[in-house]
Scaffold this motif. Structure first.
Motif, PDB file in Angstrom:
ATOM      1  N   GLN A 166      47.172  36.547  40.792  1.00  0.00           N
ATOM      2  CA  GLN A 166      46.444  37.147  41.904  1.00  0.00           C
ATOM      3  C   GLN A 166      45.351  38.064  41.372  1.00  0.00           C
ATOM      4  O   GLN A 166      45.516  38.698  40.333  1.00  0.00           O
ATOM      5  N   THR A 212      42.042  40.742  43.054  1.00  0.00           N
ATOM      6  CA  THR A 212      41.452  41.326  44.250  1.00  0.00           C
ATOM      7  C   THR A 212      40.036  40.787  44.367  1.00  0.00           C
ATOM      8  O   THR A 212      39.247  40.910  43.448  1.00  0.00           O
ATOM      9  N   VAL A 253      36.296  42.215  53.159  1.00  0.00           N
ATOM     10  CA  VAL A 253      37.377  43.141  52.830  1.00  0.00           C
ATOM     11  C   VAL A 253      37.974  42.756  51.478  1.00  0.00           C
ATOM     12  O   VAL A 253      38.225  41.577  51.215  1.00  0.00           O
ATOM     13  N   GLN A 254      38.202  43.750  50.619  1.00  0.00           N
ATOM     14  CA  GLN A 254      38.854  43.488  49.344  1.00  0.00           C
ATOM     15  C   GLN A 254      40.329  43.171  49.610  1.00  0.00           C
ATOM     16  O   GLN A 254      41.023  43.955  50.241  1.00  0.00           O
ATOM     17  N   GLN A 255      40.783  42.011  49.143  1.00  0.00           N
ATOM     18  CA  GLN A 255      42.165  41.583  49.359  1.00  0.00           C
ATOM     19  C   GLN A 255      42.692  40.894  48.113  1.00  0.00           C
ATOM     20  O   GLN A 255      41.924  40.288  47.374  1.00  0.00           O
TER      21      GLN A 255
END
Length: 179
Positions: free
Chosen positions: A120, A122, A128-130
């Motif tokens: 994963q 970011t 939006v940062q996800q």
């Protein structure tokens, strides 16, 4: 009129193109910056304005980054999210909503193709940062697996129903012990 008056245009000499000024090498600029910082610290008794100090640090960091970037060899790695892979590599348009939308595509890959990876990062998603899962698209087996997953997802009449049936939307909460 000039011909009648017998006037001739004076011969012009070709003008030399001025050379484009070039910056000195990074090492020299960094050395000059360090000397300037030392001189400024001596003149101010070590009491620099915090903003000025931060500007010097940022400039030095940028010089080092530029120097290091030139020394690095380019990487062949390509880490992409599944939506980015589908759109850039397969030419699919993954909608923001509807039966075959972006969120379901990511869940599809994580549910039915977990062996493709679990890394994963970011990233910016719809402003939006996800955290999103990214896949090693430079590996042929992963790219082939993602291709199969994306094609399967878009061919399915109701991917949301298939994901619900597979338990993709159930939360895995710890059981509550009641005394």
């Amino acid at each position: 009129m000039q011909d009648i008056m017998g006037w001739t245009k004076p011969a012009t000499q070709p003008q030399e193109q001025p050379s484009t000024p070039a910056l000195p090498p990074v090492e020299q600029r960094l050395h000059t910056l360090v000397l300037a910082m030392k001189t400024l610290a001596e003149l101010t008794g070590g009491r620099l304005n915090p903003y000025t100090e931060q500007q010097f640090k940022d400039y030095a960091g940028n010089l080092l980054a530029e120097h290091n970037r030139k020394l690095l060899t380019p990487s062949k790695e390509r880490w992409l999210g599944v939506v980015n892979f589908a759109e850039s590599e397969l030419g699919k348009k993954v909608p923001l909503s509807g039966a075959h939308y972006r969120g379901h595509l990511g869940t599809w890959v994580r549910t039915f193709y977990p062996h493709l990876g679990d890394r994963q990062e970011t990233r910016l998603v719809n402003g939006v940062q996800q955290p999103i899962y990214v896949y090693a698209c430079h590996e042929s087996a992963v790219a082939a697996g993602l291709t199969k997953a994306v094609e399967e997802f878009f061919a399915h009449p109701s991917p949301g129903a298939a994901l619900r049936q597979a338990g993709a939307f159930t939360s895995k909460k710890e059981p509550v012990l009641v005394k």
